[in-house]
Scaffold this motif. Structure first.
Motif, PDB file in Angstrom:
ATOM      1  N   ILE A 128       1.122  -1.126   0.014  1.00  0.00           N
ATOM      2  CA  ILE A 128       0.027   0.227  -0.010  1.00  0.00           C
ATOM      3  C   ILE A 128       0.562   1.471   0.407  1.00  0.00           C
ATOM      4  O   ILE A 128       1.931   1.523   0.592  1.00  0.00           O
ATOM      5  N   LEU A 129       0.813   1.798  -0.915  1.00  0.00           N
ATOM      6  CA  LEU A 129       1.126   2.812  -0.540  1.00  0.00           C
ATOM      7  C   LEU A 129       0.596   4.524  -1.034  1.00  0.00           C
ATOM      8  O   LEU A 129      -0.352   4.679  -1.737  1.00  0.00           O
ATOM      9  N   VAL A 130       0.725   5.234  -0.220  1.00  0.00           N
ATOM     10  CA  VAL A 130      -0.047   6.440   0.016  1.00  0.00           C
ATOM     11  C   VAL A 130       1.286   7.724  -0.390  1.00  0.00           C
ATOM     12  O   VAL A 130       2.123   7.953   0.278  1.00  0.00           O
ATOM     13  N   VAL A 131       0.605   8.467  -0.914  1.00  0.00           N
ATOM     14  CA  VAL A 131       1.382   8.887  -1.692  1.00  0.00           C
ATOM     15  C   VAL A 131       1.070  10.704  -1.324  1.00  0.00           C
ATOM     16  O   VAL A 131      -0.540  10.835  -1.782  1.00  0.00           O
ATOM     17  N   SER A 132       1.747  11.986  -0.832  1.00  0.00           N
ATOM     18  CA  SER A 132       1.254  13.406  -0.655  1.00  0.00           C
ATOM     19  C   SER A 132       2.252  14.643  -0.549  1.00  0.00           C
ATOM     20  O   SER A 132       3.433  13.736  -0.558  1.00  0.00           O
ATOM     21  N   LYS A 133       1.754  15.207  -1.042  1.00  0.00           N
ATOM     22  CA  LYS A 133       2.725  16.516  -0.927  1.00  0.00           C
ATOM     23  C   LYS A 133       3.043  16.512   1.207  1.00  0.00           C
ATOM     24  O   LYS A 133       4.233  17.669   1.051  1.00  0.00           O
ATOM     25  N   GLU A 134       1.989  16.563   1.302  1.00  0.00           N
ATOM     26  CA  GLU A 134       2.230  16.600   3.202  1.00  0.00           C
ATOM     27  C   GLU A 134       3.499  15.770   3.747  1.00  0.00           C
ATOM     28  O   GLU A 134       3.635  16.345   4.963  1.00  0.00           O
ATOM     29  N   LEU A 135       3.306  14.453   3.699  1.00  0.00           N
ATOM     30  CA  LEU A 135       4.706  13.617   3.498  1.00  0.00           C
ATOM     31  C   LEU A 135       6.034  14.465   3.694  1.00  0.00           C
ATOM     32  O   LEU A 135       6.136  14.428   2.577  1.00  0.00           O
ATOM     33  N   THR A 136       6.833  13.867   4.831  1.00  0.00           N
ATOM     34  CA  THR A 136       7.720  13.951   4.682  1.00  0.00           C
ATOM     35  C   THR A 136       8.977  13.841   3.366  1.00  0.00           C
ATOM     36  O   THR A 136       9.501  14.672   2.521  1.00  0.00           O
TER      37      THR A 136
END
Length: 170
Positions: A128-136
């Motif tokens: 499972i891959l969570v992608v977001s600009k908010e992650l480090t």
């Protein structure tokens, strides 16, 4: 005598070809586990036992560039993917519709799957891959299944962590 030799040669070549096809099919289905005996059933029933993945991303154009995405990477016949699918679906049903729109299944053998794997250094399906600009780092990945007591089971802790991260991103 020549006809008998030709027939024996033809049958031998046919058996060899069937053996090569059998071996290729078995190796592609059993890629994700070391215990061949666990995968013997998958060799014959991979497509029949695969959960019905919906909303599957197939091309790079379908990869979203929204603020956050949750990609569920899978491979046809992967026993780890099969083991975790039902638990993942339970987690998805508890989400509101706004979150559900940002969840996509991606076959790692597809063009989009290969792109994601390369971009985010994913080395296996059942991820499972969570992608977001908010992650480090911009993304975080989780193993969705594991081996426990010689059985392949959902990795509930990792799946829960993935959905927690996904839900906390604004």
């Amino acid at each position: 005598m020549k006809q008998k030799k030709a027939l024996i040669t033809s049958v031998s070549l046919l058996i060899g070809l069937i053996g090569i096809i059998f071996l290729f099919r078995f190796m592609t289905v059993t890629e994700y586990t070391n215990d061949i005996s666990q995968n013997f059933n998958y060799f014959f029933n991979a497509e029949k036992t695969l959960p019905k993945f919906s909303e599957t991303v197939k091309s790079n154009e379908e990869l979203s560039s929204s603020e956050k995405e949750l990609y569920i990477l899978y491979k046809v016949g992967c026993p780890y993917c099969n083991a975790s699918h039902q638990y993942i679906e339970q987690k998805i049903t508890k989400l509101d519709n706004d979150h559900k729109r940002n969840i996509k299944y991606v076959n790692v053998s597809s063009k989009a799957g290969k792109t994601l794997a390369k971009r985010y250094n994913i080395s296996k399906a059942a991820t499972i891959l969570v992608v977001s600009k908010e992650l480090t780092r911009g993304y975080v990945s989780f193993d969705s299944a594991m081996e426990k007591n010689s059985k392949i089971v959902p990795n509930k802790e990792e799946v829960d962590d993935a959905f927690t991260v996904f839900n906390t991103i604004i």
